[in-house]
Design an enzyme around this catalytic site. Structure first.
Site, PDB file in Angstrom:
ATOM      1  N   GLY A  71      48.404 -25.298 -32.096  1.00 43.32           N
ATOM      2  CA  GLY A  71      49.545 -25.720 -32.918  1.00 43.32           C
ATOM      3  C   GLY A  71      49.921 -24.673 -33.953  1.00 43.32           C
ATOM      4  O   GLY A  71      51.107 -24.432 -34.207  1.00 43.32           O
ATOM      5  N   ASN A 151      50.429 -35.379 -40.825  1.00 46.28           N
ATOM      6  CA  ASN A 151      49.011 -35.428 -40.452  1.00 46.28           C
ATOM      7  C   ASN A 151      48.133 -36.086 -41.508  1.00 46.28           C
ATOM      8  O   ASN A 151      47.026 -36.490 -41.210  1.00 46.28           O
ATOM      9  CB  ASN A 151      48.493 -34.019 -40.155  1.00 46.28           C
ATOM     10  CG  ASN A 151      48.816 -33.044 -41.253  1.00 46.28           C
ATOM     11  OD1 ASN A 151      49.989 -32.808 -41.570  1.00 46.28           O
ATOM     12  ND2 ASN A 151      47.804 -32.475 -41.871  1.00 46.28           N
ATOM     13  N   SER A 199      49.669 -29.499 -29.597  1.00 46.13           N
ATOM     14  CA  SER A 199      48.298 -28.974 -29.601  1.00 46.13           C
ATOM     15  C   SER A 199      47.410 -29.927 -28.820  1.00 46.13           C
ATOM     16  O   SER A 199      47.526 -31.150 -28.963  1.00 46.13           O
ATOM     17  CB  SER A 199      47.800 -28.846 -31.046  1.00 46.13           C
ATOM     18  OG  SER A 199      46.448 -28.453 -31.058  1.00 46.13           O
ATOM     19  N   ALA A 200      46.503 -29.378 -27.998  1.00 44.92           N
ATOM     20  CA  ALA A 200      45.712 -30.225 -27.094  1.00 44.92           C
ATOM     21  C   ALA A 200      44.550 -30.952 -27.768  1.00 44.92           C
ATOM     22  O   ALA A 200      44.188 -32.048 -27.361  1.00 44.92           O
ATOM     23  CB  ALA A 200      45.166 -29.370 -25.945  1.00 44.92           C
ATOM     24  N   HIS A 201      43.972 -30.340 -28.816  1.00 44.41           N
ATOM     25  CA  HIS A 201      42.700 -30.912 -29.298  1.00 44.41           C
ATOM     26  C   HIS A 201      42.850 -32.159 -30.152  1.00 44.41           C
ATOM     27  O   HIS A 201      41.852 -32.751 -30.568  1.00 44.41           O
ATOM     28  CB  HIS A 201      41.852 -29.843 -29.999  1.00 44.41           C
ATOM     29  CG  HIS A 201      42.307 -29.446 -31.372  1.00 44.41           C
ATOM     30  ND1 HIS A 201      41.734 -29.951 -32.508  1.00 44.41           N
ATOM     31  CD2 HIS A 201      43.264 -28.587 -31.790  1.00 44.41           C
ATOM     32  CE1 HIS A 201      42.315 -29.397 -33.576  1.00 44.41           C
ATOM     33  NE2 HIS A 201      43.245 -28.580 -33.157  1.00 44.41           N
ATOM     34  N   THR A 237      46.704 -12.657 -21.021  1.00 45.47           N
ATOM     35  CA  THR A 237      46.260 -13.378 -19.824  1.00 45.47           C
ATOM     36  C   THR A 237      46.066 -14.861 -20.134  1.00 45.47           C
ATOM     37  O   THR A 237      45.380 -15.214 -21.093  1.00 45.47           O
ATOM     38  CB  THR A 237      44.939 -12.770 -19.311  1.00 45.47           C
ATOM     39  OG1 THR A 237      45.185 -11.393 -19.018  1.00 45.47           O
ATOM     40  CG2 THR A 237      44.450 -13.473 -18.053  1.00 45.47           C
ATOM     41  N   CYS A 329      39.772 -27.667 -50.388  1.00 40.60           N
ATOM     42  CA  CYS A 329      38.702 -27.225 -51.272  1.00 40.60           C
ATOM     43  C   CYS A 329      38.904 -25.743 -51.551  1.00 40.60           C
ATOM     44  O   CYS A 329      38.769 -24.912 -50.667  1.00 40.60           O
ATOM     45  CB  CYS A 329      37.338 -27.460 -50.627  1.00 40.60           C
ATOM     46  SG  CYS A 329      35.984 -27.072 -51.722  1.00 40.60           S
TER      47      CYS A 329
HETATM   48  N1  PLP Z   1      50.324 -29.055 -37.207  1.00 38.71           N
HETATM   49  C1  PLP Z   1      49.769 -30.217 -37.575  1.00 38.71           C
HETATM   50  C2  PLP Z   1      50.638 -31.334 -38.039  1.00 38.71           C
HETATM   51  C3  PLP Z   1      48.386 -30.387 -37.522  1.00 38.71           C
HETATM   52  O1  PLP Z   1      47.838 -31.535 -37.905  1.00 38.71           O
HETATM   53  C4  PLP Z   1      47.600 -29.293 -37.081  1.00 38.71           C
HETATM   54  C5  PLP Z   1      46.121 -29.401 -37.069  1.00 38.71           C
HETATM   55  O2  PLP Z   1      45.513 -29.918 -37.976  1.00 38.71           O
HETATM   56  C6  PLP Z   1      48.234 -28.108 -36.701  1.00 38.71           C
HETATM   57  C7  PLP Z   1      49.599 -28.015 -36.780  1.00 38.71           C
HETATM   58  C8  PLP Z   1      47.456 -26.921 -36.226  1.00 38.71           C
HETATM   59  O3  PLP Z   1      47.094 -27.093 -34.888  1.00 38.71           O
HETATM   60  P1  PLP Z   1      45.895 -26.212 -34.245  1.00 38.71           P
HETATM   61  O4  PLP Z   1      44.624 -26.740 -34.841  1.00 38.71           O
HETATM   62  O5  PLP Z   1      46.003 -26.466 -32.773  1.00 38.71           O
HETATM   63  O6  PLP Z   1      46.151 -24.804 -34.599  1.00 38.71           O
END
Ligand code: PLP
Length: 384
Positions: A71, A151, A199-201, A237, A329
């Protein structure tokens, strides 16, 4: 001690089905997707299949999906990539004070390069009022970047309305949909966006892969230079295993979304009700009418019940409960969350915050344990 993970907005564990789908690509299927021989063609076919799945899930064409390292890179690509095409007076970037740092810091970097950047204020729920956006859309604006769902507090923004206003002003619209993907319906045509970050994770997929959706015809320059991969827009790649994992995770999350989001919302609401009943100084952050189903963000009103946020998080951790405060922090001291400050919370209240984010591993059994732990921590801190 039974551990309870309530930080699914930070990251999620890999779904075993996703791991199964990826394993062959860490072993026998190892070809370079750019090679023209059979090994390469096999990898290429898998890569394009993954691209097609992701495109389908968001209503895009496969040629509009560009894999990135996550992301953060996709946000950087969107903002810096569009800025690199600017010419004449149309160079400005408009975003908000409640964005993720991947957007905020890229905006800051662009400002240092001489790009005019405006960070709009957000309302008490954490989204930008459409009238505020309308007022910011002068003829010099090239790009608007506003997140789909926040988030920290989970507030879902009216992206389709933002995109309409942006297009009427002749600018390009980008949204960061990292947190909403797999949680609520996501369709680029319905939203009307030109660029969208994934973002996949965050959806039980692997770390280190994401994508930028780029609507056909959108002017954008690559961040990286090298080979011709990803149609020259993101050289390097490709990691086929991660692309396969991303597609599989997104497919599963979307397929299970309706049921799972309802379940998480139920858990979230039970915890919210229990905490409201237990603490009179409790504030629930975010838009009660437009919030992601799995996020509960609470603060203790400092005027009524002063509380140290980091003390809360550490003590929850000591009881096996993983939550976060949303605060950064810096130099060993907790800074209040920029999102909560932007929403108008005072710094002491913003520091006394906990974000609970639910996921697949959570069940009703967790709720009582979490509520009891917090009650005990708060009552102990009041005795001292
Ligand atoms: N954007 C938002 C809203 C997110 O919550 C996050 C991850 O915390 C990111 C971007 C960043 O994504 P990545 O961890 O895949 O770089």
């Amino acid at each position: 001690m039974r551990k309870i993970y309530l930080d699914h907005t930070a990251t999620t564990p890999l779904d075993p089905r996703v791991l199964d789908a990826m394993v062959p690509y860490f072993g026998g299927i190892f070809g370079n997707a750019s090679s023209i021989h059979a090994f390469g063609r096999e990898a290429k076919q898998a890569l394009e299949q993954a691209r097609g799945v992701i495109a389908d899930l968001i209503g895009a064409e496969p040629g509009e999906i560009f894999f990135t390292s996550g992301g953060t890179e996709a946000d950087n690509f969107a903002i810096a990539g569009v800025a690199a095409t600017s010419h004449g007076d149309r160079r400005g970037v408009v975003s908000s004070r409640a964005e993720h740092h991947a957007v905020l810091d890229t905006c800051e970097h662009s400002a240092l390069q001489g790009i005019p950047v405006a960070l709009l204020p957000v309302n008490a729920s954490g989204s930008v009022d459409t009238e505020v956006l309308r007022g910011a859309l002068g003829s010099g604006v090239q790009l608007v970047s506003l997140m789909h769902a926040n988030n920290e507090v989970g507030t879902i923004s009216p992206i389709a309305a933002y995109a309409d206003l942006t297009h009427a002003a002749g600018a390009i619209f980008h949204t960061d949909a990292v947190q909403s993907a797999g949680k609520i319906p996501l369709n680029v045509r319905d939203l009307g966006v030109d660029l969208m970050t994934l973002s996949a994770h965050k959806m039980y997929g692997p770390k280190g892969i994401g994508a930028l959706y780029i609507r056909r015809g959108t002017a954008i320059e690559p961040l990286l230079h090298g080979g011709g991969q990803e149609r020259g827009r993101r050289p390097g790649t490709e990691n086929v295993a991660l692309a396969i994992g991303f597609a599989e995770a997104f497919r599963i999350a979307t397929g299970e979304m309706e049921q799972e989001s309802k379940r998480l919302e139920g858990l979230r609401d039970v915890l919210e009700a229990q905490l409201r009943a237990a603490f009179s100084a409790l504030i629930v952050n975010g838009d009660p009418h437009a919030r992601l189903p799995h996020i509960l963000n609470i603060s203790f009103d400092a005027a009524r019940q002063p509380m140290e946020g980091d003390m809360l998080i550490v003590n929850m951790d000591l009881r096996g409960i993983a939550v976060t405060s949303g605060s950064a922090c810096t130099s060993g001291s907790m800074q209040p969350s920029h999102v909560l400050l932007a929403m108008g919370r005072d710094p002491s209240t913003a520091k006394a915050t906990i974000r609970f984010s639910f996921g697949k591993s959570n069940s009703e059994e967790d709720i009582g344990q979490v509520a009891d732990a917090l009650k005990e921590i708060v009552s102990r801190s009041m005795i001292r």
